[in-house]
Design a protein around this motif. Structure first.
Motif, mmCIF file in Angstrom:
data_model
loop_
_atom_site.group_PDB
_atom_site.id
_atom_site.type_symbol
_atom_site.label_atom_id
_atom_site.label_comp_id
_atom_site.label_asym_id
_atom_site.label_seq_id
_atom_site.Cartn_x
_atom_site.Cartn_y
_atom_site.Cartn_z
ATOM 1 N N LEU A 182 1.992 8.044 -1.082
ATOM 2 C CA LEU A 182 1.721 6.632 -0.833
ATOM 3 C C LEU A 182 2.014 5.824 -2.092
ATOM 4 O O LEU A 182 1.478 6.125 -3.160
ATOM 5 N N ALA A 209 -0.604 1.563 5.536
ATOM 6 C CA ALA A 209 0.011 2.819 5.951
ATOM 7 C C ALA A 209 -1.029 3.858 6.342
ATOM 8 O O ALA A 209 -0.737 4.776 7.119
ATOM 9 N N GLY A 213 0.783 3.777 9.907
ATOM 10 C CA GLY A 213 1.894 4.147 9.042
ATOM 11 C C GLY A 213 2.940 4.995 9.727
ATOM 12 O O GLY A 213 2.706 5.573 10.797
ATOM 13 N N PRO A 382 3.720 1.445 5.593
ATOM 14 C CA PRO A 382 3.256 0.708 6.772
ATOM 15 C C PRO A 382 4.377 0.583 7.805
ATOM 16 O O PRO A 382 5.546 0.457 7.458
#
Length: 411
Positions: A182, A209, A213, A382
């Motif tokens: 991430l 996310a 996500g 995302p």
């Protein structure tokens, strides 16, 4: 011949018509003065480029007259156009040309066969390990034992809030453990986040996310044993990154050091091999995780995708104002060499050379090998993100003509 859809054909025709109209406006309303208009414009461009080169290659007070000239040259061109009562002609021709460029890129963009990076549904995240780093690098991955903690505590995601250099360090750990990664863009440039389409103005949006996500598979670069997500630079720019003042004042440091680096570069003599291409006597070399656009010579723009399986290499050797102005021509400029390869080997006339790996200053032994690890990193992003729009392709007038002009068998 492959059929052309109306969505491609009509923007291509509009582009060609606008380009022709731009030339026609000059010919009809300016007549023989057209050649003078073009000559004045070219002269103004050359003077401006030379002045900008002087600004880059001189220090402090010597830059002032050059900066004034860089401003005065285009203003003088506009005044000459207005004095000849042709300013409106030039403005109309310029507007038509901008229309031609916009329509042409729209047509070529629709004709592109490449697609965006594939997305797959993301698995639910139950145990995320996130770190923050207000100053990129600094060995925090090793200092905090990130790899060991993630493995021992059963993490199912690694994330980092920091700059590109820190993101590369954590990405290496995530890739080695096979965990999703991430990116929270909390650094200065956040170039990796840009190419992932993330919102760099609001880093908190990256946390979407975790609830909505998708997962991307992207390539990772490696130079001298160090992972990079964006690029590694050698030569002039790398020596700027090595300066202790660079982190606290990047722009000021670049302006102070560029004169010595661009004029009579005293650093290592670089050579490089990228596939079948050999670079010699380089002033600067940029090796990127997937190539930047053909008009981008400094790695400041966007990469079309991050899963293409190729390194991009841009070599620069500039020693005059003419060559500096020529860099504006992108891939066709003298003093500029481009290549793509899965492996780039950099050599020099000394045992080690400075390098900037995602903006972090390092010294690498030579030969320094840059390699690519295709689709090595799982990135969680995302589903909806502002930068998903693909960069427009460069203009190719021959291709536009094939798309827009009638041909045998066309409707």
């Amino acid at each position: 011949m492959q059929s052309t859809s109306p969505q491609q054909r009509w923007p291509a025709r509009a582009s060609l018509a606008a380009a022709a109209a731009s030339v026609l406006v000059l010919a009809v309303f300016a007549g023989l003065k057209t050649f003078a208009l073009v000559g004045v414009g070219l002269a103004g461009t050359a003077i401006t480029a030379a002045a900008i080169w002087w600004v880059l290659t001189r220090r402090r007070a010597a830059r002032v007259p050059a900066l004034l000239l860089a401003v005065a040259a285009p203003v003088s061109v506009l005044v000459l156009y207005a004095g000849a009562h042709l300013a409106w002609v030039v403005a109309l021709a310029a507007a038509l040309w901008l229309l031609a460029v916009g329509a042409g890129r729209r047509a070529l963009g629709r004709a592109e066969t490449t697609v965006a990076m594939p997305e797959v549904p993301a698995s639910p995240v139950r145990h995320a390990v996130l770190i923050t780093n207000p100053r990129s690098g600094g060995g925090k991955v090793e200092r905090f034992g990130l790899r060991e903690k993630a493995a021992a505590e059963g993490a199912d995601l690694l994330g980092v809030a920091g700059g590109d250099g820190t993101q590369a360090l954590v990405a290496e750990v995530a890739a080695s453990l096979g965990l999703p990664f991430l990116v929270i863009p909390a650094g200065t440039r956040n170039h990796f986040a840009l190419d992932l389409g993330l919102d760099r103005d609001d880093p908190s949006k990256a946390l979407d996310a975790l609830t909505d996500g998708v997962e991307l598979r992207v390539d990772l670069g490696r130079a001298g044993g160090r992972t990079f997500v964006n690029n590694v630079s050698f030569g002039a720019y790398a020596e700027v990154v090595q300066s202790p003042a660079y982190r606290d004042g990047k722009t000021r440091t670049i302006l102070e050091l560029l004169p010595d680096l661009l004029l009579g570069h005293k650093g290592a003599r670089l050579t490089a091999r990228a596939g079948q291409t050999t670079f010699t006597e380089l002033q600067a070399l940029l090796v990127s995780n997937n190539p930047y656009g053909t008009g981008d010579i400094a790695g400041l723009g966007r990469r079309a995708r991050l899963d293409g399986g190729q390194l991009g290499a841009v070599g620069i050797d500039v020693s005059s104002a003419a060559q500096a102005a020529g860099l504006l021509r992108g891939g066709r400029a003298p003093g500029l060499t481009r290549a793509t390869a899965t492996r780039v080997v950099v050599d020099a006339d000394r045992p080690s050379i400075p390098a900037g790996v995602d903006g972090e200053a390092l010294t690498l032994p030579v030969p320094a090998c840059c390699e690519l690890r295709p689709r090595a990193l799982r990135v969680l992003v995302p589903r909806r993100r502002p930068g998903m729009r693909r960069a427009l392709p460069p203009l190719d007038w021959r291709r536009l003509a094939r798309l827009g002009l009638p041909h045998r068998g066309a409707p």
